[in-house]
Each structure stands twice: as structure tokens, then as C-alpha cells.
Design a protein around this motif. Structure first.
Motif, PDB file in Angstrom:
ATOM      1  N   GLY A 188     -26.867   3.289  21.635  1.00  0.00           N
ATOM      2  CA  GLY A 188     -26.587   2.376  22.133  1.00  0.00           C
ATOM      3  C   GLY A 188     -28.051   1.684  21.667  1.00  0.00           C
ATOM      4  O   GLY A 188     -28.530   0.250  19.961  1.00  0.00           O
ATOM      5  N   THR A 189     -29.067   1.904  22.013  1.00  0.00           N
ATOM      6  CA  THR A 189     -30.302   2.281  21.444  1.00  0.00           C
ATOM      7  C   THR A 189     -30.353   2.282  20.111  1.00  0.00           C
ATOM      8  O   THR A 189     -31.547   1.309  19.336  1.00  0.00           O
ATOM      9  CB  THR A 189     -31.850   1.757  22.482  1.00  0.00           C
ATOM     10  N   LYS A 242     -30.875  -3.164  12.527  1.00  0.00           N
ATOM     11  CA  LYS A 242     -32.133  -3.714  12.056  1.00  0.00           C
ATOM     12  C   LYS A 242     -32.773  -3.076  10.875  1.00  0.00           C
ATOM     13  O   LYS A 242     -33.201  -4.036  10.076  1.00  0.00           O
ATOM     14  CB  LYS A 242     -33.477  -3.664  13.319  1.00  0.00           C
ATOM     15  N   PHE A 256     -27.011  -1.249  23.158  1.00  0.00           N
ATOM     16  CA  PHE A 256     -27.327  -1.971  21.804  1.00  0.00           C
ATOM     17  C   PHE A 256     -27.546  -3.504  21.696  1.00  0.00           C
ATOM     18  O   PHE A 256     -28.711  -3.306  21.098  1.00  0.00           O
ATOM     19  CB  PHE A 256     -25.787  -2.425  21.199  1.00  0.00           C
ATOM     20  N   ASN A 257     -27.108  -4.092  23.139  1.00  0.00           N
ATOM     21  CA  ASN A 257     -27.728  -5.380  22.738  1.00  0.00           C
ATOM     22  C   ASN A 257     -29.760  -5.681  23.641  1.00  0.00           C
ATOM     23  O   ASN A 257     -29.515  -7.258  24.419  1.00  0.00           O
ATOM     24  CB  ASN A 257     -26.964  -6.646  23.538  1.00  0.00           C
ATOM     25  N   ASP A 258     -30.276  -4.373  23.660  1.00  0.00           N
ATOM     26  CA  ASP A 258     -31.344  -4.805  24.589  1.00  0.00           C
ATOM     27  C   ASP A 258     -31.669  -5.311  25.771  1.00  0.00           C
ATOM     28  O   ASP A 258     -32.482  -6.557  26.095  1.00  0.00           O
ATOM     29  CB  ASP A 258     -32.467  -4.985  23.456  1.00  0.00           C
ATOM     30  N   GLU A 271     -22.255  -1.848  13.693  1.00  0.00           N
ATOM     31  CA  GLU A 271     -21.654  -0.901  15.171  1.00  0.00           C
ATOM     32  C   GLU A 271     -20.610  -1.060  14.898  1.00  0.00           C
ATOM     33  O   GLU A 271     -20.045  -1.015  14.735  1.00  0.00           O
ATOM     34  CB  GLU A 271     -22.295  -1.828  15.671  1.00  0.00           C
ATOM     35  N   GLU A 280     -28.650   2.963  17.118  1.00  0.00           N
ATOM     36  CA  GLU A 280     -27.780   2.223  16.657  1.00  0.00           C
ATOM     37  C   GLU A 280     -28.293   0.254  16.768  1.00  0.00           C
ATOM     38  O   GLU A 280     -27.958  -0.006  15.254  1.00  0.00           O
ATOM     39  CB  GLU A 280     -26.130   1.738  17.214  1.00  0.00           C
ATOM     40  N   ARG A 281     -28.968   0.125  17.767  1.00  0.00           N
ATOM     41  CA  ARG A 281     -29.953  -1.527  17.170  1.00  0.00           C
ATOM     42  C   ARG A 281     -31.003  -0.964  16.596  1.00  0.00           C
ATOM     43  O   ARG A 281     -30.889  -1.854  15.583  1.00  0.00           O
ATOM     44  CB  ARG A 281     -30.035  -1.983  18.388  1.00  0.00           C
ATOM     45  N   TYR A 284     -23.061  -1.419  24.993  1.00  0.00           N
ATOM     46  CA  TYR A 284     -23.563  -2.342  25.442  1.00  0.00           C
ATOM     47  C   TYR A 284     -25.201  -3.031  26.215  1.00  0.00           C
ATOM     48  O   TYR A 284     -25.666  -3.672  24.697  1.00  0.00           O
ATOM     49  CB  TYR A 284     -22.164  -2.832  26.013  1.00  0.00           C
TER      50      TYR A 284
END
Length: 193
Positions: free
Chosen positions: A64-65, A72, A181-183, A79, A67-68, A178
Motif C-alpha cells: 500500500g505504501t 504520487k 495506501f492512506n498513510d 490504485e 502503491e501510494r 488500506y
């Protein structure tokens, strides 16, 4: 840096499942030195569950990290939201397969005792075996009637409960993705909100 393929992530997840089982096995065997009492049962079940599910969570969180970061930087346009649920289902099938085999063993082939092998193959279930399957002693009735078979003392419900225990794998994987991805684990966001 590019997005990892579904197959590569699934293989990593299978590796983490095997690693989690091995770590839980060694932890339970290490705690077994202190005897089988309520304290060791509670510690081994809680720590084993934490170890096993945190490994699944960590792999999905890392993805997730990543992918973010890809989105970015503009290397990916959108995603893959539910990819980790699908990977989690595959990991669930892989992890629950020994429990299904143990259930079939209990129902249809009781002369074979696969419970001893089950402890080593499914190490994350070993603390539950230690807690919920009574061992055979020389005083027990099973010792007199049969040869040493621990599966005779095991309830049919035990493998079903262990299969249900592994149902949390897709949940842990999706939650990890989740949060990554959403930090959500960023210490600056946590401290200053």
C-alpha cells in the motif's frame, strides 16, 4: 519503481504464511519448556495470533505504501483497490488446507493420526492444539482401547474452528493495504491531528 505483479505478491504472501507458521511453532515449543498451564496457553495463543497476522498485515502495508508512492509520482494512474482481498483469499485457502485435511482425517480416516504432523505444518495452530486438544495419558481410556492416537481426543469442531481462525487473513491483508495506501501510520499525521 513499478507495481508488483499479483503473482509476485501472492508468492510473497505464501512465504510470509510459511514464515508465520514457523515462528509460531518455535515460539510455542519454546514456551512449552515452562509447562502446559493456563499462562503459557494464553501467552502462546495471543502472541502466535499477533505474529501470524502482523506478518500478513506488514506485507500488504508495504504494498500500500509503495502503491501510494507510485500514484504520487504519476507512474500509475489509479490504485488496485481490492487486489489484497483476492490475495488474502488465496492465502486463506493455503493456510486453511491443513485444517481441512485434519477434519477429513478425523471424519473418514481415524486410523491415521495426522494431528502430530498438523502441529508442525500449521505452526500458527499449534498453540490452539496445545490448549484445546487434551493429550493422551497412560490413565486415559483411549490409551487402553487404542494405540497412541491423539486424534481420538480431538473434537470434530477443532479443525472447523481453525479454518474459521484463518478467515481473518483477507481482512488483515486489506486493512494493511488500506493503512499503507492512506498513510495512516505516519507519525506526523498521528501526532499533529
Amino acid at each position: 519503481m513499478k507495481r508488483e505483479s499479483f503473482i509476485k505478491l501472492t508468492l510473497k504472501g505464501l512465504g510470509y504464511i510459511i514464515l508465520g507458521n514457523a515462528l509460531c511453532l518455535f515460539m510455542t515449543m519454546g514456551l512449552g519448556m515452562f509447562g502446559v498451564n493456563l499462562f503459557t496457553k494464553v501467552v502462546s495463543i495471543s502472541c502466535g495470533t499477533l505474529i501470524f497476522y502482523l506478518l500478513v498485515f506488514t506485507l500488504a502495508w508495504k504494498d500500500g505504501t509503495r502503491e501510494r508512492g507510485l500514484i504520487k509520482l504519476g507512474r500509475e494512474s489509479c490504485e488496485k483497490k481490492y487486489r489484497w482481498i483476492a490475495i488474502g483469499v488465496i492465502l486463506f485457502v493455503f493456510a486453511a488446507l491443513p485444517s481441512v485435511i485434519l477434519l477429513l482425517n478425523k471424519l473418514f480416516f481415524p486410523e491415521q493420526d495426522l494431528l502430530i504432523l498438523y502441529r508442525f505444518v500449521s505452526g500458527s495452530a499449534y498453540p490452539f492444539v496445545m490448549a484445546f486438544v487434551p493429550p493422551i495419558t497412560t490413565e486415559s481410556k483411549a490409551w487402553v482401547e487404542t494405540s497412541l492416537r491423539e486424534i481420538d481426543n480431538m473434537s470434530v469442531i477443532f479443525p472447523i474452528l481453525m479454518t474459521a481462525y484463518y478467515l481473518l487473513i483477507p481482512v488483515a491483508a486489506q486493512v494493511g493495504y488500506y493503512i499503507g495506501f492512506n498513510d495512516k501510520l505516519n507519525k506526523d499525521k498521528i501526532m499533529y491531528k
